[in-house]
Motif scaffolding. Sequence first.
Motif, PDB file in Angstrom:
ATOM      1  N   ASP A 152       0.819  -1.213   0.000  1.00 28.18           N
ATOM      2  CA  ASP A 152       0.000   0.000   0.000  1.00 28.18           C
ATOM      3  C   ASP A 152       0.852   1.261   0.000  1.00 28.18           C
ATOM      4  O   ASP A 152       0.475   2.281  -0.580  1.00 28.18           O
ATOM      5  CB  ASP A 152      -0.930   0.019   1.215  1.00 28.18           C
ATOM      6  CG  ASP A 152      -2.029  -1.038   1.100  1.00 28.18           C
ATOM      7  OD1 ASP A 152      -2.198  -1.591  -0.006  1.00 28.18           O
ATOM      8  OD2 ASP A 152      -2.700  -1.321   2.110  1.00 28.18           O
ATOM      9  N   SER A 153       2.029   1.208   0.631  1.00 25.47           N
ATOM     10  CA  SER A 153       2.879   2.401   0.718  1.00 25.47           C
ATOM     11  C   SER A 153       3.447   2.808  -0.630  1.00 25.47           C
ATOM     12  O   SER A 153       3.961   3.919  -0.778  1.00 25.47           O
ATOM     13  CB  SER A 153       4.028   2.155   1.697  1.00 25.47           C
ATOM     14  OG  SER A 153       4.845   1.080   1.248  1.00 25.47           O
ATOM     15  N   LEU A 154       3.376   1.922  -1.631  1.00 21.56           N
ATOM     16  CA  LEU A 154       3.928   2.233  -2.954  1.00 21.56           C
ATOM     17  C   LEU A 154       2.904   2.905  -3.862  1.00 21.56           C
ATOM     18  O   LEU A 154       3.268   3.368  -4.952  1.00 21.56           O
ATOM     19  CB  LEU A 154       4.438   0.957  -3.627  1.00 21.56           C
ATOM     20  CG  LEU A 154       5.535   0.172  -2.904  1.00 21.56           C
ATOM     21  CD1 LEU A 154       5.914  -1.059  -3.713  1.00 21.56           C
ATOM     22  CD2 LEU A 154       6.755   1.043  -2.666  1.00 21.56           C
ATOM     23  N   LYS A 155       1.645   2.946  -3.452  1.00 20.23           N
ATOM     24  CA  LYS A 155       0.595   3.452  -4.331  1.00 20.23           C
ATOM     25  C   LYS A 155       0.799   4.911  -4.702  1.00 20.23           C
ATOM     26  O   LYS A 155       0.333   5.371  -5.745  1.00 20.23           O
ATOM     27  CB  LYS A 155      -0.768   3.263  -3.686  1.00 20.23           C
ATOM     28  CG  LYS A 155      -1.190   1.796  -3.567  1.00 20.23           C
ATOM     29  CD  LYS A 155      -2.562   1.665  -2.927  1.00 20.23           C
ATOM     30  CE  LYS A 155      -2.990   0.201  -2.837  1.00 20.23           C
ATOM     31  NZ  LYS A 155      -4.309   0.050  -2.187  1.00 20.23           N
ATOM     32  N   SER A 156       1.501   5.665  -3.843  1.00 19.38           N
ATOM     33  CA  SER A 156       1.701   7.087  -4.132  1.00 19.38           C
ATOM     34  C   SER A 156       2.764   7.318  -5.193  1.00 19.38           C
ATOM     35  O   SER A 156       2.905   8.438  -5.690  1.00 19.38           O
ATOM     36  CB  SER A 156       2.108   7.824  -2.846  1.00 19.38           C
ATOM     37  OG  SER A 156       3.321   7.291  -2.327  1.00 19.38           O
ATOM     38  N   LEU A 157       3.540   6.289  -5.560  1.00 21.03           N
ATOM     39  CA  LEU A 157       4.583   6.445  -6.572  1.00 21.03           C
ATOM     40  C   LEU A 157       3.958   6.504  -7.966  1.00 21.03           C
ATOM     41  O   LEU A 157       3.059   5.732  -8.294  1.00 21.03           O
ATOM     42  CB  LEU A 157       5.568   5.274  -6.511  1.00 21.03           C
ATOM     43  CG  LEU A 157       6.419   5.158  -5.246  1.00 21.03           C
ATOM     44  CD1 LEU A 157       7.240   3.877  -5.293  1.00 21.03           C
ATOM     45  CD2 LEU A 157       7.331   6.366  -5.098  1.00 21.03           C
ATOM     46  N   GLY A 165       6.612  -7.623  -9.187  1.00 19.78           N
ATOM     47  CA  GLY A 165       5.994  -8.186  -7.995  1.00 19.78           C
ATOM     48  C   GLY A 165       6.987  -8.776  -7.015  1.00 19.78           C
ATOM     49  O   GLY A 165       6.855  -8.610  -5.796  1.00 19.78           O
ATOM     50  N   TRP A 166       8.033  -9.436  -7.552  1.00 19.05           N
ATOM     51  CA  TRP A 166       9.011 -10.075  -6.657  1.00 19.05           C
ATOM     52  C   TRP A 166       9.850  -9.059  -5.886  1.00 19.05           C
ATOM     53  O   TRP A 166      10.484  -9.395  -4.896  1.00 19.05           O
ATOM     54  CB  TRP A 166       9.929 -11.001  -7.445  1.00 19.05           C
ATOM     55  CG  TRP A 166      10.540 -10.383  -8.669  1.00 19.05           C
ATOM     56  CD1 TRP A 166      10.101 -10.495  -9.943  1.00 19.05           C
ATOM     57  CD2 TRP A 166      11.707  -9.548  -8.740  1.00 19.05           C
ATOM     58  NE1 TRP A 166      10.898  -9.789 -10.805  1.00 19.05           N
ATOM     59  CE2 TRP A 166      11.905  -9.198 -10.096  1.00 19.05           C
ATOM     60  CE3 TRP A 166      12.609  -9.075  -7.785  1.00 19.05           C
ATOM     61  CZ2 TRP A 166      12.951  -8.391 -10.520  1.00 19.05           C
ATOM     62  CZ3 TRP A 166      13.664  -8.273  -8.195  1.00 19.05           C
ATOM     63  CH2 TRP A 166      13.824  -7.934  -9.551  1.00 19.05           C
ATOM     64  N   ALA A 167       9.832  -7.790  -6.344  1.00 16.70           N
ATOM     65  CA  ALA A 167      10.667  -6.771  -5.697  1.00 16.70           C
ATOM     66  C   ALA A 167       9.858  -5.782  -4.876  1.00 16.70           C
ATOM     67  O   ALA A 167      10.438  -4.983  -4.133  1.00 16.70           O
ATOM     68  CB  ALA A 167      11.474  -6.024  -6.757  1.00 16.70           C
ATOM     69  N   SER A 168       8.535  -5.797  -4.992  1.00 10.94           N
ATOM     70  CA  SER A 168       7.721  -4.723  -4.437  1.00 10.94           C
ATOM     71  C   SER A 168       7.865  -4.576  -2.920  1.00 10.94           C
ATOM     72  O   SER A 168       8.015  -3.463  -2.411  1.00 10.94           O
ATOM     73  CB  SER A 168       6.250  -4.940  -4.819  1.00 10.94           C
ATOM     74  OG  SER A 168       5.796  -6.204  -4.358  1.00 10.94           O
ATOM     75  N   LEU A 179      16.795   3.746   3.403  1.00  8.36           N
ATOM     76  CA  LEU A 179      17.969   3.301   2.641  1.00  8.36           C
ATOM     77  C   LEU A 179      17.975   3.904   1.246  1.00  8.36           C
ATOM     78  O   LEU A 179      19.026   4.253   0.713  1.00  8.36           O
ATOM     79  CB  LEU A 179      17.974   1.772   2.519  1.00  8.36           C
ATOM     80  CG  LEU A 179      18.598   0.974   3.652  1.00  8.36           C
ATOM     81  CD1 LEU A 179      18.542  -0.503   3.334  1.00  8.36           C
ATOM     82  CD2 LEU A 179      20.026   1.408   3.905  1.00  8.36           C
ATOM     83  N   MET A 180      16.811   4.012   0.618  1.00 10.32           N
ATOM     84  CA  MET A 180      16.700   4.559  -0.720  1.00 10.32           C
ATOM     85  C   MET A 180      15.554   5.570  -0.749  1.00 10.32           C
ATOM     86  O   MET A 180      14.627   5.489   0.070  1.00 10.32           O
ATOM     87  CB  MET A 180      16.459   3.444  -1.749  1.00 10.32           C
ATOM     88  CG  MET A 180      17.561   2.405  -1.806  1.00 10.32           C
ATOM     89  SD  MET A 180      17.258   1.085  -3.029  1.00 10.32           S
ATOM     90  CE  MET A 180      17.518   2.005  -4.556  1.00 10.32           C
ATOM     91  N   ILE A 181      15.654   6.517  -1.674  1.00 13.41           N
ATOM     92  CA  ILE A 181      14.602   7.505  -1.832  1.00 13.41           C
ATOM     93  C   ILE A 181      14.271   7.637  -3.308  1.00 13.41           C
ATOM     94  O   ILE A 181      15.050   7.215  -4.163  1.00 13.41           O
ATOM     95  CB  ILE A 181      15.011   8.882  -1.264  1.00 13.41           C
ATOM     96  CG1 ILE A 181      16.280   9.385  -1.986  1.00 13.41           C
ATOM     97  CG2 ILE A 181      15.234   8.814   0.230  1.00 13.41           C
ATOM     98  CD1 ILE A 181      16.692  10.768  -1.559  1.00 13.41           C
ATOM     99  N   GLY A 182      13.118   8.204  -3.611  1.00 11.28           N
ATOM    100  CA  GLY A 182      12.734   8.419  -4.999  1.00 11.28           C
ATOM    101  C   GLY A 182      13.015   9.843  -5.446  1.00 11.28           C
ATOM    102  O   GLY A 182      13.597  10.647  -4.706  1.00 11.28           O
ATOM    103  N   THR A 183      12.597  10.150  -6.664  1.00  7.29           N
ATOM    104  CA  THR A 183      12.785  11.487  -7.234  1.00  7.29           C
ATOM    105  C   THR A 183      11.500  11.922  -7.918  1.00  7.29           C
ATOM    106  O   THR A 183      10.965  11.187  -8.750  1.00  7.29           O
ATOM    107  CB  THR A 183      13.932  11.493  -8.246  1.00  7.29           C
ATOM    108  OG1 THR A 183      15.128  11.006  -7.618  1.00  7.29           O
ATOM    109  CG2 THR A 183      14.178  12.909  -8.766  1.00  7.29           C
ATOM    110  N   ASN A 184      11.017  13.102  -7.539  1.00  6.84           N
ATOM    111  CA  ASN A 184       9.810  13.662  -8.162  1.00  6.84           C
ATOM    112  C   ASN A 184       8.635  12.682  -8.133  1.00  6.84           C
ATOM    113  O   ASN A 184       7.922  12.522  -9.124  1.00  6.84           O
ATOM    114  CB  ASN A 184      10.103  14.086  -9.598  1.00  6.84           C
ATOM    115  CG  ASN A 184      11.140  15.181  -9.673  1.00  6.84           C
ATOM    116  OD1 ASN A 184      11.191  16.042  -8.800  1.00  6.84           O
ATOM    117  ND2 ASN A 184      11.981  15.138 -10.699  1.00  6.84           N
ATOM    118  N   GLY A 185       8.469  12.004  -7.031  1.00 11.67           N
ATOM    119  CA  GLY A 185       7.336  11.101  -6.877  1.00 11.67           C
ATOM    120  C   GLY A 185       7.484   9.770  -7.578  1.00 11.67           C
ATOM    121  O   GLY A 185       6.531   9.008  -7.662  1.00 11.67           O
TER     122      GLY A 185
END
Length: 684
Positions: A152-157, A165-168, A179-185
């Motif tokens: 559910d936390s990935l839905k905002s991306l 699926g194996w990595a989600s 550990l990691m961050i995204g860029t521009n959503g």
Amino acid sequence: MKVTKKVLASLVVTASLMGSFSAQAAPTSEFKDLDKASSWSRDAITQAKLLNLFSGDANGNFRPNDQITREEMAKVVVELLQLPVKTSKAPSSFKDVSSTDWSAPFVEAVRLAGIMEGGGGQLFKPKERVTREQLAVVMVKMLNLPRPTNTDSLKSLKDAAAIHGWASLYVASALQSGLMIGTNGSFGPNAVAKREEAAMVAVRAYQAKTEASPVRPLIPTPAPTPAPVPVPVPKPVPTPVPVPDPTPIPTYVEPAPSTPAPAPTPVPVPDPTPVPVPGNSAPFLTSVKIEGKAAVGQTLHGSYTFNDPDAGDTETNTSFQWYAIDAKNDRTAIAGATGISYEIAPNNLGSRIEFEVRTNDSRGLAGAAVSALSSVVKKADLLPFATNVGILGNPEVGQVLTGSYTFNGNGNGEGRSVLKWYRLESDDTRTEVKNVTESPDKTYRATSADVGKRILFEVTPIDYMSRTGKAEASATDVIQEFNNAPYATNIIASGLQEVGQTLTVQYTFNDMDGDAESDPTIQWYRINGESVIQVIPGATARSYTLTADDANQKVMFELTVQDARGKKNVPIPSFAYPISPINHAPESRDVTLDGNRLVGSTLQANYVFYDEDGDGESGTVIKWYRTKPGEDKQEIVGVTGKSYLLTSADRGASITFSFTLRDGRGKTAPTYSISSGEIFQTPI
């Protein structure tokens, strides 16, 4: 009873003073090409070098914008976790990794640890680039971070649908833990990770790994009895521990896990205060020891054995605290000394040092604190020592290898330090190949006898008062046959030089050694009207589709070829290609075919040429055809104008006027045809 032996070695930079030698050159303060790295990554790159996570190439470069490979990632994991590495040339578990490859021991170590297991068909794909979602999987596995029960936390991306699926769940854990961050959503799951990104994530992982929880000072207790009484203890709250100097890095904040168990799928615990489950016996520690010399400036290392009477329970939330006990037997916690190792400070002189360990099992049940004491701390050892021992140069036959080190004499200058070069066999036995005592010649030229073996450089530091310190050493990768650099010829970009069209790099690969080609490096550039060369972001493939930004500009590319042994040539720039705007096809309007359909009469064709770009007509192709009933259409040879004189051969046939418009820049329109009716014989 489950017994897990833990031998804990220091990961701080000062540990280089204690070891015998490493497989890589000891890090220096900075890479030569650090200025090419993004500003946000430079501190992390420097820290990664100090921690020996990345060693760079033989020229002292980090190559921040290169894409990290699976074999390079394996080495980073081994260094972070200090995994045991086999030095013997045992057969590889993977078909595409030779036992003589430099990466073979690291690949085998991460396979045995279950962190990187390769793909199907017993293939590890060592040269394959690591994507960002793959990097997340490796790091979460390595740190055994808890994974959420859903995504559910990935839905905002914006690009959540692109995450496999194996990595989600791993991506979700990596984002939640910081550990990691995204860029521009967006997360960019399928983008290939650069070395500077990997360095940043690796340093964050190192900080997370070295974090410990604060504990309350207790009077040292003896080793617990085999059947300790379970005592509910509140779960320690993780507190960040600063990464060792010299470079600060972003603070890693571990997410509040649902349960402290390191199992792949954590079981949520609703009550923040763990309650012992019936039948859960408390864990206990044995063989708590302190290793190292009790002298100012020396580093002490703690070790212990974890035990738990309940099969299946594992160690979690272990914390450490170092204390100083003075001559009056007063015990004082040493501020910040919460790691597995401690460097003795000058104010510890005359005191004893205590190492205390606390731990919990995977169900949150705490064991008793156990400690060990050192002897009384003495003055600093004044023997000289060597640091930053390394070897510069390519590990190839005929190449000159240069040893380097930093002499530390505690205020005394260097005397005649002994420098030795050895050839290392597969079982690590040494054969001395060069011994320098009188003249400090730090070089050795690799010979054909060294092929398939490593070369070791060893320095025994001696100060001018003839006091001798401990020998330190560093070894090269396996020596290869001399490898000539490959080169490219016939370098061109094929394709129409027009916006919307695609240019493709073509060249001939050449290698004097007969080595096959590996992946080349390509970068496309745009040259504006002021002759300023600009990098086209993301344009690193063989083909590039011209955009509106390229109109009336020039584009070029830079090609770096590489052989299968990793030898690269210098980047070669291409010719600069001028780019035209989009050329729209011309159009025909008001097409007519007039005249009497009688033998001896003339048919006259006409049309109006129109071009959206204002280009003139040039090279239009005109053809006339005769079609008789029951027969195929036949071209009337030699007639290429807009008029045609009907002959007796045309009687009973239909005449077709056909033309293909072409503008002044060579753009053609679809062929247009118009036909007459049946041709009649001229009345007598």
